[in-house]
Motif scaffolding. Structure first.
Motif, PDB file in Angstrom:
ATOM      1  N   ILE A  12      -5.175   9.222  11.087  1.00  0.00           N
ATOM      2  CA  ILE A  12      -6.276   8.497   9.958  1.00  0.00           C
ATOM      3  C   ILE A  12      -7.289   9.343  10.187  1.00  0.00           C
ATOM      4  O   ILE A  12      -8.015   9.553   8.843  1.00  0.00           O
ATOM      5  CB  ILE A  12      -6.722   7.081  10.683  1.00  0.00           C
ATOM      6  N   LEU A  31     -15.134   4.896   4.573  1.00  0.00           N
ATOM      7  CA  LEU A  31     -14.440   6.233   5.159  1.00  0.00           C
ATOM      8  C   LEU A  31     -14.977   6.890   6.166  1.00  0.00           C
ATOM      9  O   LEU A  31     -14.677   7.133   7.105  1.00  0.00           O
ATOM     10  CB  LEU A  31     -14.537   7.156   3.621  1.00  0.00           C
ATOM     11  N   ILE A  58      -9.033  -0.148   3.808  1.00  0.00           N
ATOM     12  CA  ILE A  58      -9.118   1.192   4.829  1.00  0.00           C
ATOM     13  C   ILE A  58     -10.146   0.755   5.980  1.00  0.00           C
ATOM     14  O   ILE A  58     -10.006   1.369   6.943  1.00  0.00           O
ATOM     15  CB  ILE A  58      -9.774   2.457   4.188  1.00  0.00           C
ATOM     16  N   LEU A 111     -13.825   5.959   9.545  1.00  0.00           N
ATOM     17  CA  LEU A 111     -12.464   6.435  10.058  1.00  0.00           C
ATOM     18  C   LEU A 111     -12.518   7.839  10.663  1.00  0.00           C
ATOM     19  O   LEU A 111     -11.520   8.124  11.390  1.00  0.00           O
ATOM     20  CB  LEU A 111     -11.994   6.524   8.785  1.00  0.00           C
ATOM     21  N   GLU A 137      -6.375  12.116   7.501  1.00  0.00           N
ATOM     22  CA  GLU A 137      -6.112  11.330   6.236  1.00  0.00           C
ATOM     23  C   GLU A 137      -7.637  11.588   5.702  1.00  0.00           C
ATOM     24  O   GLU A 137      -7.939  11.667   4.490  1.00  0.00           O
ATOM     25  CB  GLU A 137      -5.505  10.159   6.157  1.00  0.00           C
ATOM     26  N   ALA A 138      -8.647  10.832   6.634  1.00  0.00           N
ATOM     27  CA  ALA A 138      -9.885  10.696   6.040  1.00  0.00           C
ATOM     28  C   ALA A 138     -10.366  12.007   5.924  1.00  0.00           C
ATOM     29  O   ALA A 138     -11.234  12.480   4.581  1.00  0.00           O
ATOM     30  CB  ALA A 138     -10.880  10.262   7.117  1.00  0.00           C
ATOM     31  N   CYS A 141       0.829  -1.255  -0.087  1.00  0.00           N
ATOM     32  CA  CYS A 141      -0.099  -0.008   0.051  1.00  0.00           C
ATOM     33  C   CYS A 141       0.662   1.207   0.064  1.00  0.00           C
ATOM     34  O   CYS A 141       0.516   2.230  -0.661  1.00  0.00           O
ATOM     35  CB  CYS A 141      -1.056  -0.036   1.184  1.00  0.00           C
ATOM     36  N   ILE A 200      -4.248   0.534   7.027  1.00  0.00           N
ATOM     37  CA  ILE A 200      -5.160   1.449   6.796  1.00  0.00           C
ATOM     38  C   ILE A 200      -4.432   2.908   6.149  1.00  0.00           C
ATOM     39  O   ILE A 200      -5.011   3.601   5.190  1.00  0.00           O
ATOM     40  CB  ILE A 200      -5.877   1.882   8.180  1.00  0.00           C
ATOM     41  N   SER A 210       1.031   4.137  -2.678  1.00  0.00           N
ATOM     42  CA  SER A 210       0.644   5.608  -2.582  1.00  0.00           C
ATOM     43  C   SER A 210       1.830   6.352  -3.010  1.00  0.00           C
ATOM     44  O   SER A 210       1.590   7.708  -3.595  1.00  0.00           O
ATOM     45  CB  SER A 210       0.913   5.806  -0.975  1.00  0.00           C
ATOM     46  N   ALA A 231      -3.136   3.054   2.670  1.00  0.00           N
ATOM     47  CA  ALA A 231      -4.409   2.537   1.706  1.00  0.00           C
ATOM     48  C   ALA A 231      -5.110   3.908   1.846  1.00  0.00           C
ATOM     49  O   ALA A 231      -5.574   4.187   0.395  1.00  0.00           O
ATOM     50  CB  ALA A 231      -5.462   1.449   2.318  1.00  0.00           C
ATOM     51  N   LEU A 232      -5.329   4.386   2.565  1.00  0.00           N
ATOM     52  CA  LEU A 232      -6.074   5.791   2.755  1.00  0.00           C
ATOM     53  C   LEU A 232      -5.421   7.054   2.047  1.00  0.00           C
ATOM     54  O   LEU A 232      -6.068   7.649   1.219  1.00  0.00           O
ATOM     55  CB  LEU A 232      -6.358   6.271   4.175  1.00  0.00           C
ATOM     56  N   ARG A 233      -3.877   6.897   1.965  1.00  0.00           N
ATOM     57  CA  ARG A 233      -3.353   7.811   1.565  1.00  0.00           C
ATOM     58  C   ARG A 233      -3.368   7.704  -0.158  1.00  0.00           C
ATOM     59  O   ARG A 233      -3.578   8.355  -1.011  1.00  0.00           O
ATOM     60  CB  ARG A 233      -1.950   7.725   1.941  1.00  0.00           C
TER      61      ARG A 233
END
Length: 518
Positions: free
Chosen positions: A339, A328, A290, A331, A342-343, A260, A298, A264, A301-303
Motif C-alpha cells: 500500500i 492518501l 482507500i 497510506l 502504491e501510494a 475495485c 484499499i 482497476s 481502489a488505490l490502483r
C-alpha cells in the motif's frame, strides 16, 4: 523553447502518457507491480466450491477413493437415474474437499465426458447442477487439468446454461467460467470470443431473485474476464464499467474487492478508458474506499486512482477534486508495504502534473513524508517511487516552490543516489533534478547580482559536485552528457570563480601583510 522546457515536455510525455490502448503506462512495468503477477490477484483467479455443513449431526459423507471405480461404473453403465444421480453427487463431494482433491484420478477413469453430457440434459436440473459443480472444481486444478475440460467443448455449454431457469445451475455455470478464465489469458480470450458471452454473464446481475452468493461469484467472474496483460479487448468488456461502479456502493468486503479490481483493470488502458471510468461518477466512492479497513479493498481502489492520475492533467485534477490527498496521506504510514508503494506511485504521477498540482502536493505536507520514507524505509521500491515523486516536483514546479524545496533539504536527498551507479533511471532523474535546481539558482543569482550561483555553491559544500564528477566516465551516453553539462555549466565555472577569489584574497593578504583567520 529553453533546454529545461524541452526536457520537461519530453519527460512528462514519457512519464504520464499512454503509448497505446494495448500497452500499460510507460512506467507501470518499471514499477514492478504487474497485474498478471500480483499475489492478491493470483488468489482471485480460481475458487473451489467446498462442501460444507453447519450441522455437526448431519455431516456430509465423502466416500474413500477406493470406491471411485464402482461409482464410475454405475455412471457409465447403469440405466437407473437415481443411482446415477447419487454416484455423481458422491464424486462431486470427493472433489469438493479443501486439500488435495483427486482430480487426476477422476480424469483417468474416463468419466468426465459423461458429466459434460449431463450438462446438456435440460430435463434433469439435479444432474446439470452436480455436473457443473464437478467440472468447475476440476478447473481449479492445473492448466493441464483445466485444458482437459475445455477440450471437451464445455465453454459454449456453460454459456448456454446462463439462460437456465434455475439459479443454482446459473451460479455454478458462471463459477466454472470464472475458473476457466482464471487459468490463462488464452482461456479468458476463448470465453470472450463466443458471441454475446460477456453480455450473458452481465445479465445475471439483472436476475429477479439474485442472492449474495450469485452476486459475489458473478462479480468475481466478470472481474476475472477483465484482468490480465495483455488486456482483454476493451470493446468486449467495456460494459462492465457501470456494473463495477454500482457495486462499489455496496458494503460487503468481497464485493468491494472484486468491483475495485474490475475498475482497476478497465482503467489500465488509454486516456479514453480513464474518461469512461470518470463518466460513471464512481471516482469519489473509490477515493473513499482507500480509507477502508481492509487492505484487500484499499489496494485495488488505490490502483484504480493510480491509473486515473497517470492520465492528462484534467483527469489528474478530477481525482484531486475528490479530496484525494487527505486519505492518501494516511497510506504512507500503512503497515502494508504494498500500500505504501502504491501510494508513492500515485503521488509520483500527481507530481508529474501541472505546476499548480505540484504546489498542492507541497502545501499538503507530502514532502516531509517522502523524506521520511527515503531515510527510514528499507524497501527499495518505496524509496525509488519517493525519489521519482520529488524529482517530478522539482522538474515541474514553480521556481518559488523549488526554492522552498531546497530550503527543506532536497539537495541532500538526491546525493546518495548518485553513488548507485547500477541504477540508471534513478541516476538520471537525480541529475536532472540537480540541473533544474541549479538553473533556478542561476536565476536568483542574476536577479540579486551575485557573483556565483548560490545553489552551485551549496552543492559544492555538500560534496555533490564531487559525486557528479565521478560519473564523468559513466558507460551510458545520456548520463555522460548530462554530467558534462552540469560540470561545464555550473561546477567548473564556480571553481574558476572560487579560485579567482582565493587568489585575490592571497594577493590582498600579501599586500596588507596581515593574517586571515578562518
Amino acid at each position: 523553447m529553453s533546454f529545461f522546457e524541452r526536457k520537461l515536455k519530453n519527460r512528462k510525455e514519457k512519464f504520464k502518457q499512454k503509448a497505446s490502448p494495448q500497452n500499460s503506462r510507460s512506467r507501470r512495468a518499471e514499477y514492478n507491480i504487474k497485474i498478471s503477477h500480483s499475489k492478491r490477484e493470483m488468489v482471485l483467479m480460481k475458487r473451489r466450491n467446498i462442501t460444507t455443513t453447519n450441522n455437526s449431526k448431519n455431516e456430509i459423507y465423502i466416500p474413500p477413493l477406493e470406491k471411485l471405480p464402482k461409482l464410475v461404473d454405475v455412471i457409465k453403465n447403469s440405466e437407473d437415474t437415481d443411482k446415477i444421480e447419487e454416484c455423481t453427487k458422491m464424486i462431486r463431494t470427493m472433489l469438493s474437499v479443501e486439500v488435495d482433491p483427486p482430480i487426476d484420478q477422476i480424469i483417468e477413469t474416463g468419466v468426465v465426458p459423461y458429466f459434460v453430457e449431463f450438462l446438456k440434459d435440460t430435463n434433469n436440473i439435479f444432474l446439470q447442477f452436480e455436473s457443473a459443480w464437478i467440472l468447475s472444481n476440476i478447473c481449479t486444478g492445473s492448466t493441464d487439468q483445466t485444458s482437459y475440460v475445455v477440450n471437451l467443448d464445455v465453454i459454449p455449454i456453460f454459456i448456454s446454461l446462463l439462460d437456465s431457469d434455475n439459479n443454482d445451475v446459473i451460479e455454478q455455470s458462471v463459477w466454472a467460467l470464472g475458473n476457466i478464465s482464471g487459468d490463462s489469458l488464452t482461456f479468458r480470450d476463448k470465453i470472450l470470443s463466443y458471441p454475446n458471452s460477456f453480455n450473458k454473464i452481465l445479465s445475471i446481475f439483472h436476475l429477479k431473485e439474485i442472492n449474495e452468493s450469485i452476486l459475489n461469484n458473478t462479480t468475481w467472474v466478470v472481474s476475472s474476464l477483465c484482468r490480465g496483460v495483455p488486456f482483454a479487448p476493451y470493446h468486449k468488456v467495456k460494459k462492465a464499467l457501470k456494473y463495477f461502479a454500482n457495486l462499489c456502493k455496496e458494503t460487503t468486503t468481497e464485493l468491494l474487492i472484486n468491483a475495485c479490481w474490475g475498475l482497476s483493470y478497465l482503467s489500465s488502458g488509454n486516456s479514453q478508458q480513464i474518461d469512461d471510468l470518470i463518466s460513471t461518477k464512481c471516482l469519489p466512492r473509490v477515493v473513499e474506499l482507500i480509507g477502508h479497513k481492509s487492505p484487500d479493498v484499499i489496494i485495488p481502489a488505490l490502483r484504480t486512482i493510480g491509473n486515473v492520475v497517470t492520465g492528462d492533467s484534467k483527469q489528474t485534477q478530477t481525482a484531486l477534486d475528490c479530496d484525494l490527498l487527505v486519505p492518501l496521506k494516511k497510506l504512507f504510514t500503512h503497515k502494508r508495504e504494498q500500500i505504501q508503494k502504491e501510494a508513492c506511485w500515485v503521488l509520483s504521477n500527481i507530481t508529474a502534473g501541472t505546476r499548480d498540482q505540484i504546489r498542492t502536493i507541497i502545501q499538503g505536507g507530502f514532502i516531509p513524508v517522502l523524506y521520511n520514507l527515503i531515510s527510514e524505509t528499507k524497501i527499495y521500491t518505496i524509496q525509488k517511487e519517493s525519489i521519482w515523486a520529488l524529482s517530478n516536483a522539482v522538474w515541474g514546479g514553480y521556481d518559488e516552490d523549488i526554492i522552498r524545496l531546497v530550503e527543506s533539504g532536497i539537495c541532500e536527498v538526491f546525493d546518495p543516489w548518485l553513488q548507485r551507479r547500477k541504477e540508471y533511471s534513478i541516476l538520471k532523474i537525480s541529475l536532472e533534478a540537480y540541473a533544474k535546481i541549479l538553473s533556478v539558482g542561476q536565476k536568483i543569482s542574476e536577479e540579486e547580482g551575485q557573483e556565483h550561483n548560490i545553489y552551485a555553491y551549496k552543492l559544492e559544500r555538500l560534496g555533490v559536485f564531487e559525486h557528479i564528477e565521478k560519473l564523468s566516465n559513466y558507460e551510458n551516453q545520456n548520463i555522460k552528457q548530462l554530467v558534462e553539462y552540469l560540470l561545464n555549466t555550473y561546477f567548473y565555472n564556480l571553481q574558476t570563480k572560487v579560485e579567482e577569489n582565493e587568489n585575490n584574497s592571497i594577493d590582498q593578504d600579501e599586500n596588507n601583510d596581515s593574517d586571515y583567520e578562518f
